[in-house]
Enzyme design. Structure first.
Site, PDB file in Angstrom:
ATOM      1  N   ASP A 201      -8.525 -66.453 -33.486  1.00 24.95           N
ATOM      2  CA  ASP A 201      -9.343 -65.579 -33.008  1.00 24.95           C
ATOM      3  C   ASP A 201      -9.407 -65.657 -31.077  1.00 24.95           C
ATOM      4  OD1 ASP A 201     -10.608 -62.988 -31.386  1.00 24.95           O
ATOM      5  OD2 ASP A 201     -12.176 -63.021 -32.183  1.00 24.95           O
TER       6      ASP A 201
ATOM      7  N   ARG B 254     -17.351 -61.160 -37.558  1.00 26.28           N
ATOM      8  CA  ARG B 254     -17.038 -60.837 -38.484  1.00 26.28           C
ATOM      9  C   ARG B 254     -16.133 -60.704 -39.347  1.00 26.28           C
ATOM     10  NH1 ARG B 254     -16.899 -57.998 -33.343  1.00 26.28           N
ATOM     11  NH2 ARG B 254     -14.708 -58.061 -32.627  1.00 26.28           N
TER      12      ARG B 254
ATOM     13  N   HIS C 190      -1.222 -66.246 -26.576  1.00 27.32           N
ATOM     14  CA  HIS C 190      -0.918 -66.250 -28.258  1.00 27.32           C
ATOM     15  C   HIS C 190       0.081 -67.231 -28.360  1.00 27.32           C
ATOM     16  CE1 HIS C 190      -2.918 -62.297 -28.718  1.00 27.32           C
ATOM     17  NE2 HIS C 190      -2.571 -61.534 -28.184  1.00 27.32           N
TER      18      HIS C 190
ATOM     19  N   SER D 103      -3.419 -57.602 -37.354  1.00 29.98           N
ATOM     20  CA  SER D 103      -4.247 -56.949 -38.448  1.00 29.98           C
ATOM     21  C   SER D 103      -3.516 -55.382 -37.785  1.00 29.98           C
ATOM     22  CB  SER D 103      -5.268 -56.468 -37.976  1.00 29.98           C
ATOM     23  OG  SER D 103      -6.008 -55.654 -36.535  1.00 29.98           O
TER      24      SER D 103
ATOM     25  N   LEU E 171       2.064 -77.903 -48.512  1.00 29.15           N
ATOM     26  CA  LEU E 171       1.047 -77.157 -48.268  1.00 29.15           C
ATOM     27  C   LEU E 171       1.790 -75.309 -48.147  1.00 29.15           C
ATOM     28  CD1 LEU E 171      -2.056 -76.338 -45.582  1.00 29.15           C
ATOM     29  CD2 LEU E 171      -0.003 -75.097 -45.136  1.00 29.15           C
TER      30      LEU E 171
ATOM     31  N   TRP F  98      -2.576 -52.705 -33.457  1.00 28.36           N
ATOM     32  CA  TRP F  98      -1.118 -51.440 -32.858  1.00 28.36           C
ATOM     33  C   TRP F  98      -2.049 -50.593 -31.730  1.00 28.36           C
ATOM     34  CZ3 TRP F  98       3.286 -52.040 -33.949  1.00 28.36           C
ATOM     35  CH2 TRP F  98       3.967 -52.390 -35.493  1.00 28.36           C
TER      36      TRP F  98
END
Length: 232
Positions: free
Chosen positions: A6, A176, A23, A51, A117, A55
């Site tokens: 975030d 959150r 981004h 997520s 990984l 959208w």
């Protein structure tokens, strides 16, 4: 380890740049973190890239994020593959374009034999969606109500191939989980940081791991002498 990446948009805004620039910087940060997690022995890294609620963002930002998928595969897939990283994509694929789905398929196919990984990118993903799709799979397979145990549902979750995360990290200062891995984080340790994702680096990873090492993990039981937390 699971991460909510975030703060990309706020990082760009502070620099008077379009959000999509943030981004792009966030993608570079992800590659740095993957490199360092490998050095620290992390076996599974799961990141929240897009997520099912994203959208709702402006159309140009959503379009930019979709294009970044293609850019990221072209720019970084070879590097990840050569380092032994296995890439998995988790989420509802029905809403994205054929080009994006093709890029995902290429990423998974080109790294399928790798044993290093496991990098899971959650894209168009939501924790509630994951639980619902697992329940629907169980119903479609004819499971009776009494057969729908925690183990049966876990086996049908989209990340059934990976252990539940030991450490859940969220950057950007929010406190959150944002509908991320709701089933899988039942006993994860949480680490929240104000660091915006594009600035998240090796030192921030080490800070999170050090905080995790100091946690008392009992999983509802009683701590035994000499037990120390470990991370997959």
């Amino acid at each position: 380890m699971a991460i909510v990446m975030d703060g990309n948009g706020r990082w760009a805004k502070k620099r008077f740049m379009p959000r999509v620039v943030g981004h792009k910087a966030g993608m570079d940060a992800l590659i740095r973190v993957v490199d360092h997690c490998q050095k620290r022995g992390v076996e599974y890294l799961t990141v929240y890239a897009f997520s099912s609620e994203n959208w709702k963002r402006p159309e140009d930002e959503v379009s930019g994020l979709m294009n970044l998928v293609l850019v990221g595969v072209a720019k970084y897939l070879g590097k990840l593959a050569s380092q032994g990283v296995r890439v998995r994509i988790v989420g509802d694929r029905s809403a994205v374009s054929e080009k994006v789905r093709a890029a995902w398929n290429q990423s998974e196919a080109d790294t399928a034999a790798n044993t290093g990984l496991v990098l899971t990118v959650c894209f168009n993903y939501g924790g509630r969606w994951d639980i619902v799709q697992a329940a629907r799979r169980a119903m479609a397979e004819g499971l009776a109500p009494e057969q729908l145990t925690e183990e049966a549902l876990s086996a049908r979750m989209s990340l059934a191939y990976a252990p539940d995360p030991d450490l859940f990290i969220r950057t950007g200062g929010e406190l959150r989980v944002s509908n991320y891995l709701l089933w899988q984080i039942a006993y994860a340790e949480f680490h929240f940081t104000d660091c915006l994702w594009p600035d998240f680096d090796e030192h921030e990873v080490d800070r999170a791991l050090a905080a995790f090492a100091g946690r008392d993990r009992r999983f509802g039981g009683v701590k035994t002498a000499g037990s120390t937390p470990s991370i997959a």
